[in-house]
Motif scaffolding. Structure first.
Motif, PDB file in Angstrom:
ATOM      1  N   PRO A   6       0.986  -1.021  -0.208  1.00 56.61           N
ATOM      2  CA  PRO A   6       0.363   0.275  -0.491  1.00 56.61           C
ATOM      3  C   PRO A   6       0.705   1.223  -0.180  1.00 56.61           C
ATOM      4  CG  PRO A   6      -0.667  -1.415   1.789  1.00 56.61           C
ATOM      5  CD  PRO A   6       0.023  -1.754   0.788  1.00 56.61           C
ATOM      6  N   SER A   7       2.105   1.009   0.749  1.00 62.93           N
ATOM      7  CA  SER A   7       2.877   2.481   0.968  1.00 62.93           C
ATOM      8  C   SER A   7       3.352   2.375  -0.706  1.00 62.93           C
ATOM      9  CB  SER A   7       3.712   2.875   1.982  1.00 62.93           C
ATOM     10  OG  SER A   7       4.482   1.224   1.514  1.00 62.93           O
ATOM     11  N   GLY A   8       3.265   1.305  -1.318  1.00 57.21           N
ATOM     12  CA  GLY A   8       4.028   2.269  -3.321  1.00 57.21           C
ATOM     13  C   GLY A   8       3.079   2.128  -3.991  1.00 57.21           C
ATOM     14  N   LEU A   9       1.455   2.412  -3.761  1.00 64.26           N
ATOM     15  CA  LEU A   9       1.318   2.218  -4.334  1.00 64.26           C
ATOM     16  C   LEU A   9       1.132   3.674  -5.421  1.00 64.26           C
ATOM     17  CD1 LEU A   9      -1.552   1.361  -6.012  1.00 64.26           C
ATOM     18  CD2 LEU A   9      -2.962   2.946  -4.485  1.00 64.26           C
ATOM     19  N   PRO A  10       1.186   4.800  -4.773  1.00 62.37           N
ATOM     20  CA  PRO A  10       1.038   5.648  -5.508  1.00 62.37           C
ATOM     21  C   PRO A  10       2.609   5.669  -5.954  1.00 62.37           C
ATOM     22  CG  PRO A  10       0.887   6.425  -2.955  1.00 62.37           C
ATOM     23  CD  PRO A  10       1.475   4.942  -3.257  1.00 62.37           C
ATOM     24  N   ALA A  11       3.532   5.232  -5.774  1.00 60.59           N
ATOM     25  CA  ALA A  11       4.613   5.377  -6.495  1.00 60.59           C
ATOM     26  C   ALA A  11       4.349   4.087  -7.850  1.00 60.59           C
ATOM     27  CB  ALA A  11       5.890   4.963  -6.322  1.00 60.59           C
ATOM     28  N   TRP A  12       3.941   3.685  -7.929  1.00 63.01           N
ATOM     29  CA  TRP A  12       3.287   2.668  -9.005  1.00 63.01           C
ATOM     30  C   TRP A  12       2.275   2.779 -10.028  1.00 63.01           C
ATOM     31  CZ3 TRP A  12      -1.203  -0.078 -10.394  1.00 63.01           C
ATOM     32  CH2 TRP A  12      -0.539  -0.911 -11.567  1.00 63.01           C
ATOM     33  N   LEU A  13       1.133   3.726  -8.926  1.00 59.58           N
ATOM     34  CA  LEU A  13       0.354   5.418 -10.195  1.00 59.58           C
ATOM     35  C   LEU A  13       1.605   6.211 -10.651  1.00 59.58           C
ATOM     36  CD1 LEU A  13      -2.682   4.928  -7.713  1.00 59.58           C
ATOM     37  CD2 LEU A  13      -2.269   3.498 -10.022  1.00 59.58           C
ATOM     38  N   GLN A  14       2.072   6.750 -10.205  1.00 65.42           N
ATOM     39  CA  GLN A  14       3.252   7.693 -11.085  1.00 65.42           C
ATOM     40  C   GLN A  14       4.061   6.551 -12.059  1.00 65.42           C
ATOM     41  OE1 GLN A  14       4.650  10.112  -7.826  1.00 65.42           O
ATOM     42  NE2 GLN A  14       2.718  10.859  -7.103  1.00 65.42           N
ATOM     43  N   SER A  15       4.045   5.639 -12.562  1.00 62.71           N
ATOM     44  CA  SER A  15       5.232   5.366 -13.153  1.00 62.71           C
ATOM     45  C   SER A  15       4.271   4.397 -14.063  1.00 62.71           C
ATOM     46  CB  SER A  15       5.954   3.746 -12.656  1.00 62.71           C
ATOM     47  OG  SER A  15       4.969   2.584 -11.996  1.00 62.71           O
ATOM     48  N   ASN A  44      -6.864 -12.422 -18.947  1.00 62.47           N
ATOM     49  CA  ASN A  44      -8.386 -11.942 -19.943  1.00 62.47           C
ATOM     50  C   ASN A  44      -7.737 -10.170 -20.560  1.00 62.47           C
ATOM     51  OD1 ASN A  44     -10.771 -13.363 -19.982  1.00 62.47           O
ATOM     52  ND2 ASN A  44      -9.891 -13.650 -17.351  1.00 62.47           N
ATOM     53  N   GLY A  45      -6.120 -10.784 -20.774  1.00 59.67           N
ATOM     54  CA  GLY A  45      -5.834  -9.793 -22.153  1.00 59.67           C
ATOM     55  C   GLY A  45      -5.251  -8.234 -21.567  1.00 59.67           C
ATOM     56  N   PHE A  46      -5.611  -7.759 -19.426  1.00 61.31           N
ATOM     57  CA  PHE A  46      -5.336  -6.583 -18.817  1.00 61.31           C
ATOM     58  C   PHE A  46      -3.393  -6.502 -19.373  1.00 61.31           C
ATOM     59  CE2 PHE A  46      -9.533  -6.585 -18.307  1.00 61.31           C
ATOM     60  CZ  PHE A  46     -10.474  -5.686 -17.318  1.00 61.31           C
ATOM     61  N   GLU A  47      -3.062  -5.469 -19.774  1.00 64.40           N
ATOM     62  CA  GLU A  47      -1.596  -5.269 -19.496  1.00 64.40           C
ATOM     63  C   GLU A  47      -0.345  -5.105 -18.747  1.00 64.40           C
ATOM     64  OE1 GLU A  47      -1.436  -2.142 -22.976  1.00 64.40           O
ATOM     65  OE2 GLU A  47      -3.058  -3.329 -23.671  1.00 64.40           O
ATOM     66  N   THR A  48      -1.390  -4.095 -17.922  1.00 65.72           N
ATOM     67  CA  THR A  48      -0.844  -4.004 -16.226  1.00 65.72           C
ATOM     68  C   THR A  48      -1.419  -4.313 -15.655  1.00 65.72           C
ATOM     69  OG1 THR A  48       0.278  -2.538 -17.579  1.00 65.72           O
ATOM     70  CG2 THR A  48       0.739  -2.306 -15.852  1.00 65.72           C
ATOM     71  N   VAL A  49      -1.332  -5.106 -14.732  1.00 63.40           N
ATOM     72  CA  VAL A  49      -1.732  -5.254 -13.504  1.00 63.40           C
ATOM     73  C   VAL A  49      -0.709  -5.850 -12.381  1.00 63.40           C
ATOM     74  CG1 VAL A  49      -3.774  -7.229 -12.190  1.00 63.40           C
ATOM     75  CG2 VAL A  49      -3.432  -6.905 -14.406  1.00 63.40           C
ATOM     76  N   ALA A  50      -1.692  -5.087 -10.696  1.00 68.84           N
ATOM     77  CA  ALA A  50      -0.734  -5.334  -9.988  1.00 68.84           C
ATOM     78  C   ALA A  50      -1.546  -5.880  -8.328  1.00 68.84           C
ATOM     79  CB  ALA A  50       0.216  -4.362  -9.440  1.00 68.84           C
ATOM     80  N   ASN A  51      -1.333  -6.627  -7.570  1.00 64.86           N
ATOM     81  CA  ASN A  51      -1.996  -7.038  -6.588  1.00 64.86           C
ATOM     82  C   ASN A  51      -1.183  -6.348  -5.273  1.00 64.86           C
ATOM     83  OD1 ASN A  51      -3.678  -8.732  -4.850  1.00 64.86           O
ATOM     84  ND2 ASN A  51      -1.267  -9.512  -4.240  1.00 64.86           N
ATOM     85  N   VAL A  52      -2.285  -5.825  -4.868  1.00 64.72           N
ATOM     86  CA  VAL A  52      -1.698  -4.831  -3.356  1.00 64.72           C
ATOM     87  C   VAL A  52      -1.301  -5.546  -2.613  1.00 64.72           C
ATOM     88  CG1 VAL A  52      -2.684  -2.990  -1.550  1.00 64.72           C
ATOM     89  CG2 VAL A  52      -2.852  -3.004  -4.515  1.00 64.72           C
ATOM     90  N   ALA A  53      -0.185  -5.901  -2.226  1.00 63.25           N
ATOM     91  CA  ALA A  53      -0.628  -6.881  -1.157  1.00 63.25           C
ATOM     92  C   ALA A  53      -0.455  -6.354   0.683  1.00 63.25           C
ATOM     93  CB  ALA A  53       1.388  -7.353  -0.882  1.00 63.25           C
ATOM     94  N   GLY A  54      -1.054  -7.562   1.120  1.00 65.19           N
ATOM     95  CA  GLY A  54      -0.994  -7.443   2.527  1.00 65.19           C
ATOM     96  C   GLY A  54      -2.543  -6.698   2.574  1.00 65.19           C
ATOM     97  N   GLY A  55      -2.985  -6.057   1.494  1.00 66.28           N
ATOM     98  CA  GLY A  55      -4.701  -5.401   1.299  1.00 66.28           C
ATOM     99  C   GLY A  55      -4.667  -4.537   2.032  1.00 66.28           C
TER     100      GLY A  55
END
Length: 111
Positions: free
Chosen positions: A7-16, A85-96
């Protein structure tokens, strides 16, 4: 392979990402009532895990999607389903959302 982001890395992932991403919360409605994420600089969409196949057309496969659940198990399965199912960029938010409460927003109740 599904990216694992904390979760703490979500902003950086989204910005990238080359286009605005989406946080897909796949928890059940009663879980959303107990603890919810506030969209802060990203779009948030809640679709319970079992409803994702029927609502796949509601999602853009070219748009980056980070998937969230309680601890990360269901979101990992949904992320794998989206990728298959063809989604190009997918991530799991580890720890939920449990980790979200610890790392990003302590006002989110843990359950």
């Amino acid at each position: 392979m599904i990216d694992q982001i904390r979760p703490s890395g979500l902003p950086a992932w989204l910005q990238s990402q080359p286009q605005p991403g989406l946080l897909l919360d796949v928890r059940e409605p009663h879980e959303l009532q107990m603890a919810s994420v506030r969209a802060d600089g990203f779009e948030l969409l809640a679709i319970p895990m079992n409803d994702v196949p029927a609502r796949l057309a509601d999602l853009d496969p070219a748009r980056p999607v980070a998937v969230l659940c309680h601890h990360g198990g269901r979101s990992q399965r949904v992320a794998m389903y989206l990728a298959s199912n063809g989604f190009e960029t997918v991530a799991n938010v580890a720890g939920g959302i449990d980790a979200w409460s610890l790392e990003r927003d302590p006002s989110v109740p843990r359950y």
